[in-house]
Design a protein around this motif. Structure first.
Motif, PDB file in Angstrom:
ATOM      1  N   ILE A   1      -9.414 -11.416  18.548  1.00 52.68           N
ATOM      2  CA  ILE A   1     -10.627 -12.210  18.755  1.00 52.68           C
ATOM      3  C   ILE A   1     -11.783 -11.537  18.028  1.00 52.68           C
ATOM      4  O   ILE A   1     -12.001 -10.326  18.170  1.00 52.68           O
ATOM      5  CB  ILE A   1     -10.944 -12.332  20.253  1.00 52.68           C
TER       6      ILE A   1
ATOM      7  N   VAL B   1     -10.417  -6.438  23.590  1.00 55.29           N
ATOM      8  CA  VAL B   1     -10.592  -7.833  23.167  1.00 55.29           C
ATOM      9  C   VAL B   1     -10.419  -7.949  21.657  1.00 55.29           C
ATOM     10  O   VAL B   1      -9.792  -8.888  21.154  1.00 55.29           O
ATOM     11  CB  VAL B   1     -11.972  -8.361  23.605  1.00 55.29           C
TER      12      VAL B   1
ATOM     13  N   ARG C   1     -14.684  -3.968  24.884  1.00 57.52           N
ATOM     14  CA  ARG C   1     -14.804  -4.580  23.567  1.00 57.52           C
ATOM     15  C   ARG C   1     -13.590  -4.286  22.685  1.00 57.52           C
ATOM     16  O   ARG C   1     -13.095  -5.154  21.967  1.00 57.52           O
ATOM     17  CB  ARG C   1     -16.082  -4.064  22.896  1.00 57.52           C
TER      18      ARG C   1
ATOM     19  N   THR D   1     -24.023  -7.017  25.803  1.00 50.90           N
ATOM     20  CA  THR D   1     -23.046  -7.387  24.777  1.00 50.90           C
ATOM     21  C   THR D   1     -23.076  -6.435  23.589  1.00 50.90           C
ATOM     22  O   THR D   1     -22.040  -5.985  23.116  1.00 50.90           O
ATOM     23  CB  THR D   1     -23.301  -8.823  24.288  1.00 50.90           C
TER      24      THR D   1
ATOM     25  N   ILE E   1     -14.903 -10.637  18.267  1.00 51.00           N
ATOM     26  CA  ILE E   1     -15.904 -10.522  19.317  1.00 51.00           C
ATOM     27  C   ILE E   1     -17.306 -10.352  18.754  1.00 51.00           C
ATOM     28  O   ILE E   1     -18.303 -10.717  19.386  1.00 51.00           O
ATOM     29  CB  ILE E   1     -15.552  -9.347  20.269  1.00 51.00           C
TER      30      ILE E   1
ATOM     31  N   VAL F   1     -14.567 -14.829  27.440  1.00 51.31           N
ATOM     32  CA  VAL F   1     -14.266 -13.860  26.390  1.00 51.31           C
ATOM     33  C   VAL F   1     -15.431 -12.888  26.227  1.00 51.31           C
ATOM     34  O   VAL F   1     -15.231 -11.681  26.041  1.00 51.31           O
ATOM     35  CB  VAL F   1     -13.966 -14.582  25.059  1.00 51.31           C
TER      36      VAL F   1
ATOM     37  N   ALA G   1     -15.359 -10.433  28.999  1.00 52.31           N
ATOM     38  CA  ALA G   1     -14.282  -9.468  28.761  1.00 52.31           C
ATOM     39  C   ALA G   1     -14.704  -8.464  27.691  1.00 52.31           C
ATOM     40  O   ALA G   1     -14.424  -7.260  27.805  1.00 52.31           O
ATOM     41  CB  ALA G   1     -13.012 -10.194  28.336  1.00 52.31           C
ATOM     42  N   GLY G   2     -15.397  -8.956  26.647  1.00 48.81           N
ATOM     43  CA  GLY G   2     -15.869  -8.060  25.604  1.00 48.81           C
ATOM     44  C   GLY G   2     -16.919  -7.090  26.094  1.00 48.81           C
ATOM     45  O   GLY G   2     -16.985  -5.945  25.643  1.00 48.81           O
TER      46      GLY G   2
ATOM     47  N   THR H   1     -14.565 -20.881  28.422  1.00 48.50           N
ATOM     48  CA  THR H   1     -13.680 -19.923  27.762  1.00 48.50           C
ATOM     49  C   THR H   1     -14.479 -18.942  26.918  1.00 48.50           C
ATOM     50  O   THR H   1     -14.203 -17.732  26.909  1.00 48.50           O
ATOM     51  CB  THR H   1     -12.657 -20.653  26.879  1.00 48.50           C
ATOM     52  N   PHE H   2     -15.462 -19.461  26.199  1.00 49.84           N
ATOM     53  CA  PHE H   2     -16.322 -18.608  25.381  1.00 49.84           C
ATOM     54  C   PHE H   2     -16.986 -17.546  26.252  1.00 49.84           C
ATOM     55  O   PHE H   2     -17.009 -16.355  25.906  1.00 49.84           O
ATOM     56  CB  PHE H   2     -17.387 -19.468  24.689  1.00 49.84           C
TER      57      PHE H   2
ATOM     58  N   ARG I   1     -19.081 -13.641  18.461  1.00 52.04           N
ATOM     59  CA  ARG I   1     -19.475 -14.134  19.784  1.00 52.04           C
ATOM     60  C   ARG I   1     -20.693 -13.375  20.305  1.00 52.04           C
ATOM     61  O   ARG I   1     -21.586 -13.962  20.934  1.00 52.04           O
ATOM     62  CB  ARG I   1     -18.303 -14.012  20.766  1.00 52.04           C
TER      63      ARG I   1
END
Length: 343
Positions: A231, A226, A223, A31, A233, A215, A218-219, A211-212, A236
């Motif tokens: 969003i 998104v 990144r 991440t 990110i 996302v 996807a990030g 959903t979290f 998150r």
């Protein structure tokens, strides 16, 4: 056959610890792109959460029991834990006995806060710095945390027993049709493996079905795109750092009865866990879990007396030898993605 099954069981419980720590490491790297050498310290802090709660629940006060006397005839002083005074002798004793499982609830907010403070207070300033800088600063942080634990808890290992209900061993051989007393395995190690599988399954389910989590995935893949969708990110990803800290902490809590917590246990697991991450493939969550169990089982087999007699010291280097072979044949690891740490 019984020796093989026993080594597989030994490898699974050690592999569970490797897999949990490597999972957290991979979450952070996937991440935030940060190589976090302080992650082993989070494992250590989790173990000492179990120690701390055990000590807190054992706090007691002194009373005088006039019905009992010492050898001089003086009334005897009795130490009574506060939890026994509050909840009664039986319930209080049960709470103290189950301090390690209760430490799971105790450690979750603590580890989340530690992760948040670590990410917001230090790690965020090194997102765009070279990986060498990230390694140096997080390794330094690990040493600081290690010395803090040493200062408050001392240098000696602190025994932290499992609940009495899991203090014995299971005759595993009888369950699979072998003769009695061939495969005797501690209950708590089985509990640890089941717990590790539950945590790993929960993390994957969270990333896959919420959903979290979608996302976040996807990030991890793109990144910038998104972010262009409006969003935030970064928030998150900060949450994911805290989640990784909680996973490492829970791994440490439940490992406390297996290996008495000490101030350097984080470092002991850190290097091996990074090898696990590299073998599994940097940024690959399934790869980290697969490699953790694989290397745990291989290390267990390499520790057999017959193997050590034939190849002295092989149990100390087997993980590194396997890592060399895998990386020579598959430079990205077992399940690594193209372009991760290749620039």
């Amino acid at each position: 056959m019984d020796a093989i099954l026993l080594q597989i069981l030994n490898g699974l419980d050690k592999g569970s610890a490797y897999a949990l720590i490597a999972l957290g490491l991979t979450l952070i790297f996937g991440t935030l792109g940060v190589v976090n050498f302080a992650h082993g310290a989070l494992f250590m802090i989790g173990a000492f959460c179990a120690v701390t709660l055990s000590r807190l629940l054992s706090l007691s006060f002194t009373t005088i029991d006039p019905e009992r006397t010492d050898f001089l005839g003086n009334p005897l002083k009795v130490e009574t834990p506060y939890v026994e005074a509050w909840f009664g002798p039986e319930t209080g004793a049960a709470i103290i006995d189950w301090s390690v499982p209760l430490a799971i609830l105790f450690s979750i907010p603590i580890m989340a806060l530690v992760g948040l403070f670590m990410e917001r207070g230090l790690i965020k300033y090194f997102y765009k710095r070279p990986h060498a800088d990230q390694i140096l600063v997080t390794f330094g942080l690990a040493i600081v945390l290690q010395e803090i634990i040493k200062y408050f808890y001392g240098a000696n290992p602190i025994p932290t027993p499992a609940p009495d209900a899991f203090a014995g061993s299971l005759d595993f051989g009888v369950l699979i049709g072998l003769d009695p007393n061939l495969i005797i395995y501690p209950y708590w190690r089985i509990v640890y493996f089941v717990f590790a599988m539950a945590i790993i399954g929960a993390v994957f389910a969270f990333l896959q079905f919420t959903t979290f989590g979608m996302v976040v995935r996807a990030g991890m893949a793109d990144r910038q795109t998104v972010g262009l969708l409006g969003i935030n990110i970064d928030k998150r990803f900060t949450f994911m750092f805290a989640l990784a800290a909680v996973v490492a902490g829970l791994a440490g809590v439940m490992y406390a009865p297996i290996n008495s917590p000490n101030y350097h246990m984080g470092m002991d697991f850190l290097v091996l866990s990074f090898v696990v991450v590299v073998v599994g493939g940097m940024g690959s969550l399934p790869g980290a879990v697969l490699a953790g169990f694989l290397l745990g089982i291989l290390e267990s087999f390499a520790s057999m007396a017959q193997v050590v007699a034939l190849l002295p010291g092989i149990n100390q280097i087997i993980i590194y030898l396997v890592a060399i072979v895998i990386l020579l044949t598959r430079p990205r690891g077992l399940m690594g993605r193209k372009g991760v740490m290749e620039s």
